[in-house]
Design a protein around this motif. Structure first.
Motif, PDB file in Angstrom:
ATOM      1  N   ALA A 125      54.802  39.812  43.083  1.00 45.29           N
ATOM      2  CA  ALA A 125      53.398  40.004  43.468  1.00 45.29           C
ATOM      3  C   ALA A 125      52.672  40.878  42.458  1.00 45.29           C
ATOM      4  N   VAL A 126      53.319  41.961  42.021  1.00 47.87           N
ATOM      5  CA  VAL A 126      52.721  42.834  41.014  1.00 47.87           C
ATOM      6  C   VAL A 126      52.433  42.049  39.743  1.00 47.87           C
ATOM      7  N   ASP A 127      53.406  41.279  39.281  1.00 46.87           N
ATOM      8  CA  ASP A 127      53.218  40.474  38.068  1.00 46.87           C
ATOM      9  C   ASP A 127      52.087  39.464  38.240  1.00 46.87           C
ATOM     10  N   TYR A 128      52.054  38.832  39.406  1.00 47.06           N
ATOM     11  CA  TYR A 128      51.040  37.808  39.668  1.00 47.06           C
ATOM     12  C   TYR A 128      49.633  38.378  39.514  1.00 47.06           C
ATOM     13  N   PHE A 129      49.376  39.506  40.155  1.00 45.05           N
ATOM     14  CA  PHE A 129      48.022  40.070  40.125  1.00 45.05           C
ATOM     15  C   PHE A 129      47.699  40.712  38.776  1.00 45.05           C
ATOM     16  N   GLU A 130      48.689  41.304  38.122  1.00 45.32           N
ATOM     17  CA  GLU A 130      48.441  41.868  36.793  1.00 45.32           C
ATOM     18  C   GLU A 130      48.061  40.776  35.805  1.00 45.32           C
ATOM     19  N   HIS A 131      48.784  39.664  35.801  1.00 47.49           N
ATOM     20  CA  HIS A 131      48.515  38.583  34.848  1.00 47.49           C
ATOM     21  C   HIS A 131      47.180  37.898  35.101  1.00 47.49           C
ATOM     22  N   ARG A 132      46.711  37.939  36.327  1.00 47.06           N
ATOM     23  CA  ARG A 132      45.432  37.293  36.661  1.00 47.06           C
ATOM     24  C   ARG A 132      44.286  38.296  36.734  1.00 47.06           C
ATOM     25  N   HIS A 133      44.568  39.539  36.387  1.00 43.58           N
ATOM     26  CA  HIS A 133      43.557  40.604  36.359  1.00 43.58           C
ATOM     27  C   HIS A 133      42.848  40.756  37.700  1.00 43.58           C
ATOM     28  N   ILE A 134      43.620  40.621  38.776  1.00 45.61           N
ATOM     29  CA  ILE A 134      43.094  40.846  40.122  1.00 45.61           C
ATOM     30  C   ILE A 134      43.454  42.272  40.522  1.00 45.61           C
ATOM     31  N   PRO A 135      42.468  43.124  40.799  1.00 53.42           N
ATOM     32  CA  PRO A 135      42.777  44.514  41.170  1.00 53.42           C
ATOM     33  C   PRO A 135      43.650  44.564  42.421  1.00 53.42           C
ATOM     34  N   PHE A 136      44.612  45.485  42.424  1.00 57.61           N
ATOM     35  CA  PHE A 136      45.476  45.613  43.592  1.00 57.61           C
ATOM     36  C   PHE A 136      45.929  47.062  43.746  1.00 57.61           C
ATOM     37  N   VAL A 137      46.305  47.386  44.975  1.00 58.44           N
ATOM     38  CA  VAL A 137      46.963  48.653  45.252  1.00 58.44           C
ATOM     39  C   VAL A 137      48.350  48.328  45.790  1.00 58.44           C
ATOM     40  N   VAL A 138      49.294  49.220  45.536  1.00 58.39           N
ATOM     41  CA  VAL A 138      50.627  49.094  46.118  1.00 58.39           C
ATOM     42  C   VAL A 138      50.669  50.005  47.336  1.00 58.39           C
ATOM     43  N   ALA A 139      50.973  49.420  48.488  1.00 54.71           N
ATOM     44  CA  ALA A 139      51.074  50.177  49.731  1.00 54.71           C
ATOM     45  C   ALA A 139      52.536  50.198  50.152  1.00 54.71           C
ATOM     46  N   VAL A 140      53.137  51.363  50.108  1.00 48.99           N
ATOM     47  CA  VAL A 140      54.549  51.510  50.480  1.00 48.99           C
ATOM     48  C   VAL A 140      54.644  51.623  51.997  1.00 48.99           C
ATOM     49  N   ASN A 141      55.220  50.589  52.611  1.00 45.70           N
ATOM     50  CA  ASN A 141      55.387  50.573  54.057  1.00 45.70           C
ATOM     51  C   ASN A 141      56.581  51.463  54.407  1.00 45.70           C
ATOM     52  N   CYS A 142      56.322  52.573  55.069  1.00 45.28           N
ATOM     53  CA  CYS A 142      57.359  53.577  55.329  1.00 45.28           C
ATOM     54  C   CYS A 142      58.168  53.218  56.571  1.00 45.28           C
ATOM     55  N   PHE A 143      59.242  52.475  56.358  1.00 47.41           N
ATOM     56  CA  PHE A 143      60.117  52.075  57.454  1.00 47.41           C
ATOM     57  C   PHE A 143      60.944  53.274  57.907  1.00 47.41           C
ATOM     58  N   SER A 144      61.189  53.366  59.202  1.00 46.15           N
ATOM     59  CA  SER A 144      62.026  54.459  59.707  1.00 46.15           C
ATOM     60  C   SER A 144      63.441  54.298  59.169  1.00 46.15           C
ATOM     61  N   GLY A 145      64.015  55.402  58.747  1.00 45.80           N
ATOM     62  CA  GLY A 145      65.361  55.370  58.201  1.00 45.80           C
ATOM     63  C   GLY A 145      65.423  55.153  56.707  1.00 45.80           C
TER      64      GLY A 145
END
Length: 201
Positions: A125-145
């Protein structure tokens, strides 16, 4: 970039509707995030995982997952008066990536959900949006454990372009998801403005 427009429903005027993608690896919480923040009943295209799918779907680390998105999720949230976001959750498995090009048409930006236990799953997903110059944020989903990592550590592990935001979130929590979306809209707005100024300057 920007979906539109002005439409009136029940006397409420929506001046601007922005299209946002929610992407990431299999089982990272995309459907959960869209469902948590949507003010309408979300559209889901989930199907039960089958025995045939076990040959192609890597369920390592998400053993309790019993369904998967086969087309997209859809939801809507009003950020403030006059500004709504249309959310399109992408399917996570490799075999459904052909849908991404259609879903990304006209998108202002994207949220890439990440699970630090399986961080490599969000590389495509990161590569996809970087190569297409689509702005994105990475949201780390904090799973318990799961072990907690700081935003800087995640950014470095993903080798993100400088300035790409990394935020921690709980995909189940509406307020947490809304903060992620606000952060994306602000970041994408700055990126598109900078590109516009570059093109005329």
């Amino acid at each position: 970039m920007v979906s539109e427009n002005s439409d009136v429903q029940d006397g409420d005027t929506t001046a601007l509707a922005l299209k946002i993608l929610v992407a990431g690896g299999f089982g990272v919480g995309k459907t959960t995030l869209v469902g948590a923040v949507s003010e309408i009943r979300p559209l889901r295209t989930e199907e039960l995982l089958s025995e045939a799918g076990q040959l192609v779907d890597d369920t390592d680390g998400v053993d309790q997952k019993v369904t998967t998105t086969v087309a997209m999720d859809f939801g809507r949230i009003t950020i403030r008066s006059g500004l709504s976001l249309y959310l399109f959750g992408t399917p996570g498995q490799d075999r459904f990536w052909f849908l991404w090009d259609e879903l990304s048409q006209g998108a202002l930006g994207a949220v890439v959900l990440a699970d630090t236990r399986r961080l490599e799953d969000c590389f495509p997903a990161v590569d996809y949006f970087e190569h297409r110059h689509i702005p994105f944020v990475v949201a780390v989903n904090c799973f318990s454990g799961a072990r907690t990592y700081g935003a800087h550590d995640v950014s470095r592990a993903l080798d993100l372009d400088q300035g790409t935001p990394v935020v921690l979130c709980d995909a189940r929590d509406r307020d947490s998801g809304k903060e992620v979306l606000i952060r994306l809209v602000e970041y994408a707005g700055r990126m598109h403005t900078a590109r516009l100024l570059d093109s005329v300057g």
